[in-house]
Design an enzyme around this catalytic site. Structure first.
Site, PDB file in Angstrom:
ATOM      1  N   ASP A  74       0.962  -1.164   0.116  1.00  0.00           N
ATOM      2  CA  ASP A  74       0.069  -0.031   0.126  1.00  0.00           C
ATOM      3  C   ASP A  74       0.788   1.292  -0.107  1.00  0.00           C
ATOM      4  O   ASP A  74       0.724   2.276  -0.882  1.00  0.00           O
ATOM      5  CB  ASP A  74      -0.719   0.035   1.360  1.00  0.00           C
ATOM      6  CG  ASP A  74      -1.614   1.078   1.352  1.00  0.00           C
ATOM      7  OD1 ASP A  74      -2.729   1.468   0.780  1.00  0.00           O
ATOM      8  OD2 ASP A  74      -1.338   1.841   2.252  1.00  0.00           O
ATOM      9  N   GLU A 129      -2.219  -5.096  -3.341  1.00  0.00           N
ATOM     10  CA  GLU A 129      -1.226  -4.639  -2.559  1.00  0.00           C
ATOM     11  C   GLU A 129      -0.046  -5.761  -1.773  1.00  0.00           C
ATOM     12  O   GLU A 129       0.972  -5.396  -2.016  1.00  0.00           O
ATOM     13  CB  GLU A 129      -1.763  -3.821  -1.509  1.00  0.00           C
ATOM     14  CG  GLU A 129      -2.833  -2.494  -2.035  1.00  0.00           C
ATOM     15  CD  GLU A 129      -3.622  -2.029  -0.939  1.00  0.00           C
ATOM     16  OE1 GLU A 129      -3.796  -0.764  -1.054  1.00  0.00           O
ATOM     17  OE2 GLU A 129      -3.694  -2.634   0.300  1.00  0.00           O
TER      18      GLU A 129
END
Length: 227
Positions: A44, A116
């Site tokens: 992320d 992610e």
């Protein structure tokens, strides 16, 4: 490398030196034991940095707020879930029995988290330069289509600014009902504003979408009243 992972590697355009990292990136917490949450955390941060850097150079005259909204539109869960479906990630997820039965391999949040996780795994496997290269390749069409002309604030932000400009209290959002199976839910949200005697209802397949829909309806109502 197993034929299954070879197929996935071709889809994402990257072949892992350490297959264990790829396997971990595909492992949801419901599976038990080690899972992809730490990789997701790392991925992320890397994704936000890579997209922010590209937008910074792509739009040299853009203001900070415009860049932030552009980045948010590109790294949000919906966009990541779209990428996951392009890679057909749902076919490779390692889920617990309950999550598998409830259709977790189709759920946007799980798919987005997995993308992610793969980014985090790729960074550990090959470093930042390779990771950046592949993220930008995945996002090329979306980045090329991005324009400052289409940057708009979401409904909740616009409603908040509308009320703040008139020195009114901020809206309150309450989830009043959730209907459907875990993999196919509809959320009902009430938006309460001091300028409106009645609540404004919004619905959507996530709390966020329901709140945005309620905010959009509330803003439309207030603009009609010309408060």
């Amino acid at each position: 490398m197993s034929s299954l992972y070879q197929k996935l590697s071709r889809r994402i355009g990257y072949f892992f030196a350490d297959l264990g990292l790829l396997e971990l990136a595909l492992t949801h917490r419901s599976f038990g034991g080690k899972n992809n949450e730490r990789l997701e955390f790392l991925g992320d941060s890397i994704l936000n940095y890579v997209i922010a850097e590209d937008l910074f150079h792509r739009f040299p005259k853009a203001k900070e707020g415009e860049l932030s909204r552009l980045r948010a539109s590109l790294v949000k869960g919906d966009t990541l879930a779209e990428l996951a479906r392009e890679f057909e990630l749902g076919d490779y997820l390692k889920l617990g029995a309950g999550e598998l039965k409830s259709g977790g391999f189709r759920r946007d949040s799980i798919l987005a988290d997995t993308v992610e996780g793969i980014i985090g795994a790729m960074y550990l496997d090959a470093g930042m330069d390779v990771c950046r290269q592949h993220i930008l390749a995945w996002y090329k069409e979306r980045l090329d289509a991005t324009s400052l002309k289409i940057v708009t604030k979401d409904a909740k932000t616009r409603l908040q600014e509308f009320l703040q400009a008139r020195k009114h209290a901020l809206p309150q959002y309450d989830v009043v009902n959730i209907v459907g199976e875990p993999h196919d839910q509809t959320f009902y949200v009430h938006c309460h504003i001091e300028l409106c005697e009645e609540f404004i209802e919004g619905k959507g397949n996530s709390r966020r979408i329901a709140e945005q829909n309620a905010a959009a309806k509330a803003l439309k109502k207030l603009e009609k009243k010309d408060v």
